[in-house]
Scaffold this motif. Structure first.
Motif, PDB file in Angstrom:
ATOM      1  N   ILE A 257     -41.154  21.892  25.167  1.00 33.85           N
ATOM      2  CA  ILE A 257     -40.382  22.981  25.779  1.00 33.85           C
ATOM      3  C   ILE A 257     -40.907  24.284  25.193  1.00 33.85           C
TER       4      ILE A 257
ATOM      5  N   ALA B  51     -33.980  19.870  22.459  1.00 31.43           N
ATOM      6  CA  ALA B  51     -35.305  19.435  21.995  1.00 31.43           C
ATOM      7  C   ALA B  51     -35.168  18.241  21.047  1.00 31.43           C
TER       8      ALA B  51
ATOM      9  N   LEU C  12     -38.525  16.327  21.577  1.00 33.33           N
ATOM     10  CA  LEU C  12     -39.574  17.220  22.079  1.00 33.33           C
ATOM     11  C   LEU C  12     -39.770  18.401  21.142  1.00 33.33           C
TER      12      LEU C  12
ATOM     13  N   LEU D 126     -40.066  22.239  20.314  1.00 33.09           N
ATOM     14  CA  LEU D 126     -39.724  23.521  20.941  1.00 33.09           C
ATOM     15  C   LEU D 126     -40.722  24.552  20.419  1.00 33.09           C
TER      16      LEU D 126
ATOM     17  N   GLY E 184     -38.532  26.903  15.983  1.00 33.79           N
ATOM     18  CA  GLY E 184     -39.164  25.793  16.689  1.00 33.79           C
ATOM     19  C   GLY E 184     -40.207  25.104  15.823  1.00 33.79           C
TER      20      GLY E 184
END
Ligand SMILES: *Cc1c(COP(=O)(O)O)cnc(C)c1O
Length: 424
Positions: free
Chosen positions: A144, A163, A168, A170, A191
């Motif tokens: 993302i 996330a 995932l 970020l 992130g």
């Protein structure tokens, strides 16, 4: 004719000179002369007996972002593409991208052969909408990317939660947000990686430049390989005339190194950033008070925001005004009154002439891939509405004194009061 709008031949509201951008500091010229004489213009040339400006900037910017590591790069676009690759994203993978952004948000994804999935934004902050992200995730999603857009910080709490739940990375694109804070901590540090652009329009600039910040040693090491043709900086001291970059062959890269000239200018600019940002906030708060009194809505930011960085100041025009004249005509009328460019937002990426994957043969592998990357397959109603109702101007204007900022409010008043004239 006294009240006539400047766009229809009346007198301009103000003839004043507005601040320009970029502005150089006092140290830059000396540093640039120093680089010229040093015998080393980039870290990919031999060591000359003292720390490079590139290493100095990397250390200073990591500290500024309260991150363990910083890898400077040649552009923001390269930093974004390299951040994705460093996080393991590759051919055919889907990457979530905000639908209201500069084209690089999507083109950097295409650049690593992945598929940008354009996702709509929040109507108040203009940043990635967490609920829309959640529904765009598929089994092929691999990352993302979020942009802290214009003057806002995205809803990082919700996005980090999504996330994490989906496993995932970020990636924060902070190209608009040098110095912004969330929960009293600098953006870019939340992130898996934060990426910055130091292109000439940005809040921290050297003309063309970029950087990745991270706390993850593996991401940093991969990013170093990717930006220096598969080489990383040696850990052990090197002698004069030796290469500071070591050929490991662990991961193939390409060249996106930041030159010594650029690093020297960035060090100069970094020292000015906080002071400039504080002046921008003061001017923006002043203007926001005036414009909200007139019934306008300015761009909001997420509740966790503790420091705003104004890259652009964004104002949503009232519906009754937009019913009389379209947003681009109003922007032109404001430009005519004020003498600096009043612009729209970026064009949403599902309808943006700069985002045309099919125009490049390197992306046009097969019909199925072309279909997956076709921008027109995405629906971005909120981004479209923002694009059709918001006017904006650049951060350098906010460096003007407060009496000049009052002129901006007066120009809005004049244009709104005479909006019928725009149509004639
Ligand atoms: C400017 C910008 C970039 C790209 O940076 P460059 O240094 O111009 O390559 C990426 N994302 C956003 C949101 C930007 O505004």
């Amino acid at each position: 004719m006294g009240n006539a709008l400047a766009i229809s031949g009346g007198p301009r509201l103000t003839e004043r000179e507005w601040p320009r951008w970029p502005q150089s500091g006092e140290r830059a010229l000396k540093s640039l002369e120093d680089v010229l004489a040093s015998g080393r213009w980039t870290i990919s040339c031999a060591y000359q007996g003292r720390q490079s400006y590139e290493r100095q900037f990397a250390a200073a910017f990591a500290e500024y972002c309260r991150s363990a590591m910083c890898v400077p790069m040649a552009t923001g676009t390269a930093s974004l593409a390299i951040a994705l690759e460093a996080c393991g994203v590759g051919a055919g993978d889907e990457v979530i991208v905000p639908g209201l952004s500069w084209v690089a948000s999507a083109s950097a994804v295409l650049g690593i052969n992945a598929v940008p999935v354009l996702v709509d934004v929040d109507p108040a902050t203009y940043c990635l909408d967490p609920a829309a992200v959640e529904s765009a995730i598929t089994e092929r999603t691999r990352a993302i990317t979020v942009v802290h857009a214009y003057s806002a910080v995205a809803d990082l709490d919700s996005l980090l939660d999504i996330a994490q739940r989906h496993g995932l990375p970020l990636i924060e694109d902070c190209a608009h947000a040098h110095g912004a804070g969330y929960g009293d901590w600098p953006v870019g540090a939340f992130g898996a990686a934060g990426v910055f652009s130091m292109q000439g329009s940005k809040l921290l600039t050297c003309g063309e430049g970029g950087a990745l910040v991270t706390d993850d040693a593996e991401i940093s090491n991969r990013a170093e390989h990717l930006r220096a043709d598969g080489r990383v900086l040696r850990q052990e001291p090197v002698g004069v005339g030796e290469m500071e970059l070591e050929e490991t062959g662990r991961l193939m890269g390409s060249n996106a190194c930041l030159s010594e000239f650029h690093a020297a200018v960035l060090l100069d600019q970094l020292a000015l950033l906080d002071g400039q940002n504080a002046r921008r906030v003061r001017a923006a708060d002043h203007l926001t008070g005036r414009l909200t009194d007139m019934g306008m809505t300015v761009q909001d930011t997420s509740p966790g925001t503790t420091a705003r960085a104004y890259y652009r100041y964004m104002v949503r025009l009232p519906d009754e005004v937009l019913a009389v004249a379209p947003v681009d005509r109003i922007a032109r009328a404001l430009t005519a009154e004020l003498g600096f460019p009043v612009m729209l937002t970026h064009r949403p990426l599902n309808d943006n002439p700069l985002h045309r994957p099919a125009s490049r043969r390197r992306f046009a592998t097969d019909a199925r891939y072309l279909q997956r990357v076709d921008p027109a397959r995405f629906d971005l109603p909120v981004a479209k509405r923002i694009h059709e109702s918001v006017v904006s101007f650049g951060h350098e204007v906010l460096l003007a004194p407060l009496d000049a900022i009052d002129d901006i409010a007066r120009a809005f008043r004049k244009v709104l009061d005479n909006v019928r004239e725009i149509h004639r």
